[in-house]
Design an enzyme around this catalytic site. Structure first.
Site, PDB file in Angstrom:
ATOM      1  CG  HIS A 267      -4.491  -5.382  12.126  1.00 10.31           C
ATOM      2  ND1 HIS A 267      -3.641  -6.045  12.534  1.00 10.31           N
ATOM      3  CD2 HIS A 267      -5.729  -5.835  12.656  1.00 10.31           C
ATOM      4  CE1 HIS A 267      -4.066  -6.979  13.463  1.00 10.31           C
ATOM      5  NE2 HIS A 267      -5.341  -6.548  13.452  1.00 10.31           N
ATOM      6  CD  GLU A 270      -0.846  -3.614  11.615  1.00  6.73           C
ATOM      7  OE1 GLU A 270      -1.304  -3.699  12.541  1.00  6.73           O
ATOM      8  OE2 GLU A 270      -0.780  -4.826  10.960  1.00  6.73           O
ATOM      9  CG  HIS A 413      -0.334  -8.321  10.415  1.00  2.90           C
ATOM     10  ND1 HIS A 413      -1.525  -7.980  11.045  1.00  2.90           N
ATOM     11  CD2 HIS A 413      -0.584  -9.298   9.770  1.00  2.90           C
ATOM     12  CE1 HIS A 413      -2.336  -8.872  11.134  1.00  2.90           C
ATOM     13  NE2 HIS A 413      -1.982  -9.601  10.155  1.00  2.90           N
ATOM     14  CD  GLU A 505       3.447  -7.842  12.921  1.00  4.14           C
ATOM     15  OE1 GLU A 505       3.410  -6.764  12.558  1.00  4.14           O
ATOM     16  OE2 GLU A 505       2.555  -8.330  13.147  1.00  4.14           O
TER      17      GLU A 505
HETATM   18 ZN    ZN Z   1      -1.727  -6.197  12.377  1.00  2.00          ZN
END
Ligand code: ZN
Length: 682
Positions: A267, A270, A413, A505
Site C-alpha cells: 500500500h 504505508e 504494512h 502491521e
Molecule cells: Zn496495508
C-alpha cells in the site's frame, strides 16, 4: 571500537532535495536562452595539439575562474581543454559543464562533490609551467566504481568525458589526483569516527524512489560478494520493482539453502516498512563486512530477497500529499486531516494490490470436504485472467513467487500494531470476522509470535492498538478474525506456493514523521532478524531417484496436516514443523511413495530428512497426481496479456528502447548539441 555510524537525520533534509531541484531547473532554463557555440575541436584534435592557433601554440596557464570548479586543488588551467573546448566561454556553453553544475541535484547529492571535481579535471585541467596536466586514471576508476550505480538509478549513462581510459592517464605519465584535497578532508573527518575501513552511514530519512534505487544499487556494489539487485517487473508508470538479494552466492539457488522474502509498501501510503527494508539492506551489508557473526551466519545460510517498495507509484502520491501537508502555505487549508487520508494506497490504476491476487481461498473452502482435496499449489483459475484487471505489480509478484523456492515471507504494512496470518478470507461468506485457520495454524502462530515477541512493544497487552482490540492475543491475530477480505497476497502465497507469509502491521501511523524513523528501526530490528532466522526450523532434505538425481515437484506430506509442500528444481525441500514425532511422506508421479517416522527434538533447530524414491510403472487409474488441474499449474498467464503491454519505443537502430528519462526534457531544450551521450542504450 565503533562499528557502524547511524545517523538520525533532522526533518529538514526531506525538503532540501526538492529545493535544490528547483534551483537546478531555473539554472538550466536561463542557460538555454543564450545557447550558441563556436565549432569545437574534437578531443582527438585536442590531444594532438591541433586546436591551437599559431599565436597560442604553447599552452598558456590562466587563472581558474570557473564557478563550479573553484574548489579544485590547483589554481591555473588552460584552453583548449582535454575534450576540445577552445575557450572558457565555449566550455561554459557546453552540455558537459552544464551537467557538472546540476549533477548534485540530479543525483540527490550522491557522489558529490566527487563527480564534479573529476569533471573539472577534464574540462578545466591543471596547468603548470605552461603545460597541460592530465588527471589520474586511478582517481577516475575509483569514483566510477563507487558512483556508477547513482547514474544507473536515474537511467543516465556514465558521461563520455569521464571515460577513464580516454581522458585520464597513468602515474608514469605524471598525472595528478584531482580529489587529493577532498580525500584529506574526508580522512580527517573519518579518523574521528572509526579506524575501520568499513562503515555505512544510514540516513534515517525518507527516500524518494530514485534515492531508494540508488541506495540499493550502491549497497549491492559495496557488498558485491554477497549482494545484487534485480528488478521483478515494472509498476503501471514504468518504475522498476527493484529487489535486493543477500546470499553467499548471489544470483543462484544453493542446494538446501532456504529462501525468504520481505516486501514493503504494497500500500503506497504505508511507508514505514519501505524505509525499514532500505535500512535493513544497508545494515546487512555493513554488518557483514564488519564481521558481525550473527549477520554472517544469516547471510551464509539463507538467501534473502528484499523488495522495499511493491507500489512505488502509490508512494509518490502519498509522499507528495505529505509534502503539501507540511507546506506552510497549506497549513490553514482543509483536507489534510492527519489520519484521514488514503491517497496512494492503491496503485496508479486505483487497484488495491492486496485485493488483486487470485482468490484461491474460496476454491480451498469449496473443496476441502472432498477426499483427495489439495490445499497446495492450487492453479490460478482462468476466470481470474478473464474477469479481473490484473495490476502489473500483482503480476510481477506472482511471477516472483513462482520463480524462487521461498519458504517464508513478510509483507510490511501500517495502520495497526499487530501481526496477522492466513487465512485473510473468512471461511463463511457472511461472517466478516471469523476465525479461519489454515491447516498450518500452529506454524503460522509461531511465525507471527516470533516477530511480535522480538518487537519492542507489539506483544505488550497495554500497547496502544490504534482502535482494534487485540488484548490478550500477544500482538498476533488470524487475518479473517480481524477482518475478512478476498484476493490477498498472503492467502495466495500459501495456497499457490510453498511460501508462508505473514502481514506485519508496524504501527498506527501509516506515514510517521521523519523523527520516528530511527526509533522505529530500533523497535523492529531484532524482530526482522529473528524472523529471518525462523526459516531454519523443522526439517529439510533432498528427494532423489535411485540414480541420485533430485526430483523436482515431489510432494512432502506430514500426517495430520492437510497441506503439502513440494520440492524445488534440485529436489530440495523445507518443511516448517514444530518439535515432536511426525510421519513424513515423499511422493512423486511415477515413483513409489516413501514414509519415514521422525523425531524432531526441541534442541535441534532443523532436521535433515532425505528420501530416495524408486521408479514404478504408471497406473493411471490410481495415480492421483494425474488430476488435469495439476497441469494447469504451469499454465500461468494463458492469454499472455502482460508480455505485450509494456510501453516501449523503437530506437534509431531498431533496438528496443524505453521512453526518455525524466531529466531529458531539461537538456533537450538546449537544441544543437543535446547530450545524447547521457542516454543509455542510445
Ligand atoms: Zn496495508
Amino acid at each position: 571500537m565503533i562499528t557502524t555510524l547511524y545517523v538520525a537525520a533532522t526533518a529538514t533534509s526531506f525538503s532540501s532535495g526538492t529545493a535544490k531541484m528547483h534551483t537546478v531547473l531555473i539554472l538550466l532554463s536561463s542557460l538555454a536562452t543564450c545557447w550558441s557555440v563556436p565549432r569545437r575541436c574534437s578531443p582527438e584534435e585536442a590531444a594532438m595539439g591541433r586546436c591551437r592557433t599559431p599565436a597560442e601554440n604553447r599552452p598558456q596557464c590562466m587563472e581558474m575562474v570557473l564557478g563550479y570548479c573553484q574548489d579544485v586543488p590547483y589554481s591555473h588551467t588552460t584552453f583548449p581543454n582535454i575534450v576540445g573546448h577552445r575557450s572558457r566561454q565555449d566550455l561554459e556553453m557546453g552540455a558537459e559543464y552544464l551537467l557538472l553544475s546540476v549533477i548534485h541535484g540530479l543525483l540527490n547529492g550522491e557522489c558529490s562533490p566527487d563527480i564534479r571535481l573529476l569533471g573539472c579535471s577534464v574540462l578545466a585541467p591543471r596547468c603548470q609551467d605552461n603545460k597541460l596536466m592530465k588527471p589520474c586514471r586511478s582517481s577516475c576508476e575509483m569514483v566510477k566504481k563507487s558512483c556508477i550505480h547513482a547514474f544507473e538509478a536515474i537511467q543516465m549513462a556514465w558521461p563520455y568525458f569521464l571515460d577513464c581510459d580516454r581522458f585520464f592517464v597513468g602515474e608514469e605519465e605524471g598525472c595528478y589526483d584531482p580529489l587529493s584535497e577532498l580525500r584529506e578532508k574526508q580522512e580527517v573527518a573519518f579518523a574521528n569516527i572509526s579506524d575501520s575501513g568499513f562503515f555505512t552511514i544510514i540516513q534515517f530519512t525518507y527516500h524518494t524512489n530514485s534515492q531508494m534505487f540508488s541506495i540499493l544499487k550502491k549497497t549491492a556494489s559495496k557488498c558485491s560478494d554477497i549482494s545484487q539487485t534485480y528488478s521483478i517487473g515494472r509498476s503501471v508508470e514504468g518504475k522498476d520493482l527493484l529487489a535486493i538479494e543477500f546470499s553467499n552466492n548471489p544470483g543462484q539457488h544453493d542446494l538446501l539453502e532456504p529462501e525468504i522474502k520481505l516486501i514493503g509498501n504494497m500500500h503506497g501510503n504505508e511507508v514505514l516498512g519501505r524505509q525499514l527494508l532500505i535500512y535493513l539492506a544497508q545494515y546487512l551489508c555493513s554488518e557483514y563486512l564488519l564481521g558481525n557473526e550473527r549477520i554472517q551466519t544469516i547471510i551464509n545460510t539463507t538467501r534473502i530477497h528484499i523488495l522495499p517498495s511493491m507500489n512505488p507509484d502509490g508512494y509518490e502520491i502519498a509522499a507528495s500529499e505529505v509534502a503539501d501537508r507540511n507546506d506552510p502555505e497549506n497549513i490553514n487549508q482543509e483536507g489534510h486531516e492527519y489520519n484521514g487520508w488514503t491517497s496512494g494506497r492503491a496503485n496508479a490504476q486505483n487497484l488495491d494490490l492486496n485485493r488483486n491476487f487470485p482468490d484461491l481461498t474460496s476454491i480451498f473452502y469449496n473443496r476441502r470436504r472432498f477426499r483427495h482435496f489439495r490445499s497446495h499449489h492450487i492453479p490460478v483459475p482462468e476466470s481470474y485472467w478473464l474477469n479481473k484487471v490484473v495490476a502489473p505489480e500483482t503480476y510481477a509478484v506472482m511471477k516472483w513467487i513462482r520463480s524462487y523456492p521461498f519458504v517464508i515471507s513478510a509483507s510490511l504494512h501500517g495502520g495497526e500494531l499487530v501481526i496477522s496470518y492466513p487465512f485473510d478470507f473468512s471461511r463463511h461468506p457472511q461472517e466478516e470476522r471469523m476465525y479461519s485457520p489454515t491447516p498450518d495454524e500452529q506454524i503460522f502462530r509461531q511465525l507471527a509470535r516470533t516477530y511480535a515477541d522480538a518487537h519492542a512493544t507489539m506483544s505488550n497487552n497495554d500497547t496502544d492498538r490504534c482502535g482494534a482490540s487485540f488484548a490478550n492475543k500477544g500482538g498476533i491475530t488470524n487475518g479473517a478474525q480481524w477482518y475478512s477480505f478476498a484476493g490477498g497476497m498472503s492467502d495466495f502465497n500459501y495456497l499457490h506456493s510453498n511460501c508462508y507469509e505473514i502481514t506485519v502491521e508496524l504501527g498506527c501511523d501509516k506515514f510517521p514523521s521523519e523523527e520516528e524513523l530511527y526509533p522505529e528501526w530500533l523497535r523492529n530490528k531484532e524482530a526482522l532478524l529473528s524472523f529471518m532466522e525462523f526459516v531454519h526450523r523443522g526439517i529439510k532434505g533432498i528427494v532423489k531417484d535411485e540414480h541420485g538425481n533430485g526430483i523436482k515437484g515431489a510432494t512432502i506430506s506430514v500426517r495430520g496436516m492437510r497441506h503439502d509442500i513440494t520440492t524445488a528444481v534440485d529436489g530440495d525441500y523445507w518443511r516448517l514443523l514444530n518439535p515432536g514425532v511426525h510421519i513424513v511422506t515423499a511422493a512423486a508421479s511415477g515413483y513409489s511413495k516413501v514414509s519415514k517416522r521422525i523425531h524432531l527434538p526441541r534442541t535441534v533447530q532443523v532436521g535433515r530428512v532425505d528420501f530416495v524414491l524408486k521408479k514404478v510403472p504408471r497406473e493411471p487409474s490410481l495415480d492421483y497426481f494425474n488430476i488435469p488441474e495439476l497441469d494447469n499449474y504451469d499454465r500461468f498467464d494463458p492469454f499472455n496479456q502482460f508480455e505485450q503491454s509494456s510501453p516501449r519505443v523503437q530506437g534509431e537502430n531498431g533496438e528496443e528502447r524505453t521512453e526518455k528519462p525524466w531529466w531529458w526534457a531539461y537538456f533537450s531544450q538546449l537544441g544543437v548539441s543535446a547530450p545524447t551521450w547521457l542516454l543509455r542504450n542510445y
